[in-house]
Design an enzyme around this catalytic site. Structure first.
Site, short mmCIF file in Angstrom:
data_model
loop_
_atom_site.label_atom_id
_atom_site.label_comp_id
_atom_site.label_asym_id
_atom_site.label_seq_id
_atom_site.Cartn_x
_atom_site.Cartn_y
_atom_site.Cartn_z
N THR A 41 0.81 -1.22 0.00
CA THR A 41 0.00 0.00 0.00
C THR A 41 0.85 1.27 0.00
OG1 THR A 41 -0.19 -0.24 2.40
CG2 THR A 41 -2.03 -1.04 1.07
N HIS A 46 9.09 0.20 5.90
CA HIS A 46 9.64 0.99 6.99
C HIS A 46 10.35 0.07 7.97
CE1 HIS A 46 6.27 -0.47 9.39
NE2 HIS A 46 5.41 0.04 8.51
N HIS A 49 9.06 -3.30 9.02
CA HIS A 49 9.19 -4.43 8.09
C HIS A 49 10.59 -5.05 8.14
CE1 HIS A 49 5.96 -2.01 5.95
NE2 HIS A 49 5.38 -3.18 6.12
N LYS A 83 -5.38 -2.67 12.76
CA LYS A 83 -5.82 -1.36 12.30
C LYS A 83 -7.16 -1.00 12.94
CE LYS A 83 -2.35 -1.29 9.44
NZ LYS A 83 -1.80 -2.58 9.85
N ARG A 87 -8.39 0.88 5.23
CA ARG A 87 -7.41 1.55 4.37
C ARG A 87 -8.04 1.99 3.07
NH1 ARG A 87 -2.51 -2.85 4.91
NH2 ARG A 87 -1.83 -2.30 7.00
N GLN A 172 -6.16 -14.55 2.79
CA GLN A 172 -4.81 -14.88 3.23
C GLN A 172 -4.66 -16.39 3.45
OE1 GLN A 172 -2.65 -12.21 5.71
NE2 GLN A 172 -1.58 -13.86 6.76
N ASP A 193 0.72 -9.84 14.84
CA ASP A 193 -0.68 -9.48 14.55
C ASP A 193 -1.28 -10.35 13.45
OD1 ASP A 193 0.93 -8.46 12.55
OD2 ASP A 193 -0.01 -6.47 12.51
N LYS A 228 5.96 0.91 20.03
CA LYS A 228 6.60 0.61 18.75
C LYS A 228 7.73 1.59 18.46
CE LYS A 228 3.05 -1.78 16.04
NZ LYS A 228 2.26 -1.74 14.80
N LYS A 231 9.08 5.56 15.06
CA LYS A 231 8.34 6.79 14.87
C LYS A 231 9.28 7.98 15.06
CE LYS A 231 4.21 5.15 14.11
NZ LYS A 231 3.55 5.33 12.80
N THR A 232 9.25 8.92 14.12
CA THR A 232 10.05 10.13 14.21
C THR A 232 9.13 11.34 14.13
OG1 THR A 232 10.37 10.48 11.84
CG2 THR A 232 11.83 8.89 12.90
#
Length: 406
Positions: A41, A46, A49, A83, A87, A172, A193, A228, A231-232
């Site tokens: 997507t 990131h 992954h 989520k 999405r 899946q 997850d 997690k 994150k920035t």
């Protein structure tokens, strides 16, 4: 040679698994074909992954064959796992572009040559399905009552779960069945997850093919507080250098909490565990040496050794160890803005998102230009501020930019 199962356990990858004794035995005695799914997507993976990529790399180095499955079909629905919102749907062209970008990033760690690894797209079998046939042949094996107990659905039920998303588990599970039939794939790996989806696929293979299959989930990248990582202030820590520069990538890991050094070295590098334990045992200022190793090794894996060297040199220059400023992230303005207000320039270059944020930054003493603290909110940049053609902007304690004229 150490069993890869023991390696994965020692380094802290495995969160859950379905058949511990059987998995340990087949990973030691057989060559297993396994798969991990990647959601296309976006046009970049990131840092979250990256653990999955390392999981795959350790398995491949031990002689097992990875399948990187990109969800070109399921991306048209969206995975509700983890989520709280549905999405947005993408076009086929957008998904194809994202897949090509993802393969390039995976290739940093996974060898796709000569069939050593496979890149598959579930659009190849999902997009041409006959819905009635699919529901009759596949849907008949799924219990709605059992599906509703899955955590991924329970979270979404409170806000509303569309029937479109409810189909995701079936798809899946079907992916695992197709890969089992086509490539002899007997194991699925994934984030924690994905546990419910993995179990669904295994059950489907058992019912349709009367064959055993296995599942393992890997731990998520979290810090010592359980949150997690990755994150920035600018969002996610991307693997694409155009989204997160190699310098910013390096600096993120250079500045991790002391308590997170061992976990990051274990999960995100190939540094031997004996060395990781030595580095992680360092105290006080000495732990910074371990952080430098971590930052360099992770940046090298994602961006290559030359970019890692440049990022390290830039960091050392900025913090008084070296002189090479060439790799400091650069931002540019058109010549017409040379004498513009400093706050306008900060917003134009996206150093800050708004003038209000620029004003707050200056008021709090968090902005310097060429090592001089800015105190005047109406300040402008002058020709004399450009040393050797650039201006060094420091935002906060550790964010540096080299401002140049286009």
């Amino acid at each position: 040679m150490q069993n890869v199962y023991d390696t994965l356990c020692e380094r802290g990858y495995i969160k859950q698994l379905t058949h511990e004794d059987e998995i340990k035995k087949i990973l030691e005695e057989d060559k297993v074909t396994f798969y991990i799914g990647f959601d296309p997507t976006g046009d970049s993976l990131h840092i979250g992954h990256f653990i999955a990529m390392m999981f795959m790399a350790h398995m491949q180095r031990a002689g097992h064959r990875p399948i990187a499955l990109v969800g070109g079909g399921t991306a048209m629905i969206g995975d509700p796992s983890g989520k709280t919102d549905m999405r947005k749907m993408l076009s086929k062209e957008e998904i194809d572009h994202n897949i090509s970008c993802i393969k390039k990033q995976l290739s940093r760690l996974i060898d796709f040559s000569d069939g050593k690894a496979i890149l598959e797209n579930n659009a190849n079998w999902l997009l041409n399905l006959n819905y009635v046939d699919f529901i009759r042949d596949i849907g008949a094996h799924f219990s709605v009552n059992r599906m509703l107990t899955a955590e991924c659905f329970k979270q979404r039920l409170e806000k509303g779960l569309s029937f479109l998303e409810f189909n995701y588990m079936l798809m899946q599970g079907y992916d695992f069945l197709v890969l089992n039939q086509k490539y002899g794939c007997s194991m699925q790996l994934g984030g924690d997850d994905q546990w419910s989806n993995i179990i669904a696929g295994m059950e489907l293979i058992r019912k349709k093919e009367s064959r055993a299959s296995y599942g393992m989930t890997c731990t998520l990248l979290t810090n010592s507080d359980g949150n997690k990582m990755g994150k920035t202030v600018n969002g996610a820590l991307w693997l694409d250098p155009d989204k997160t520069s190699p310098y910013d990538f390096y600096q993120y890991f250079r500045n991790v909490n002391d308590l997170d050094v061992e976990k990051c070295l274990s999960l995100l590098t190939f540094v031997p565990m004996d060395e990781i334990r030595r580095l992680s045992s360092l105290k006080d200022q000495e732990i910074n040496e371990a952080k430098k190793v971590l930052a360099f090794e992770v940046t090298k894996l994602i961006h290559g050794e030359q970019e890692a060297i440049k990022a390290r040199s830039a960091a050392e220059a900025l913090f008084g160890v070296g002189t090479n400023m060439s790799s400091v992230p650069s931002i540019s303005i058109p010549g017409t803005m040379k004498n513009a207000g400093l706050m306008d320039i900060l917003v134009h270059t996206k150093v800050v998102p708004s003038k209000a944020e620029a004003r707050r930054l200056i008021e709090q003493g968090g902005l310097t230009i060429n090592d001089i603290k800015v105190v005047d909110k109406t300040a402008t940049l002058l020709d004399t501020d450009f040393k050797d053609g650039s201006v060094l902007i420091k935002k906060g304690k550790k964010k540096y930019y080299s401002l140049i004229i286009e």
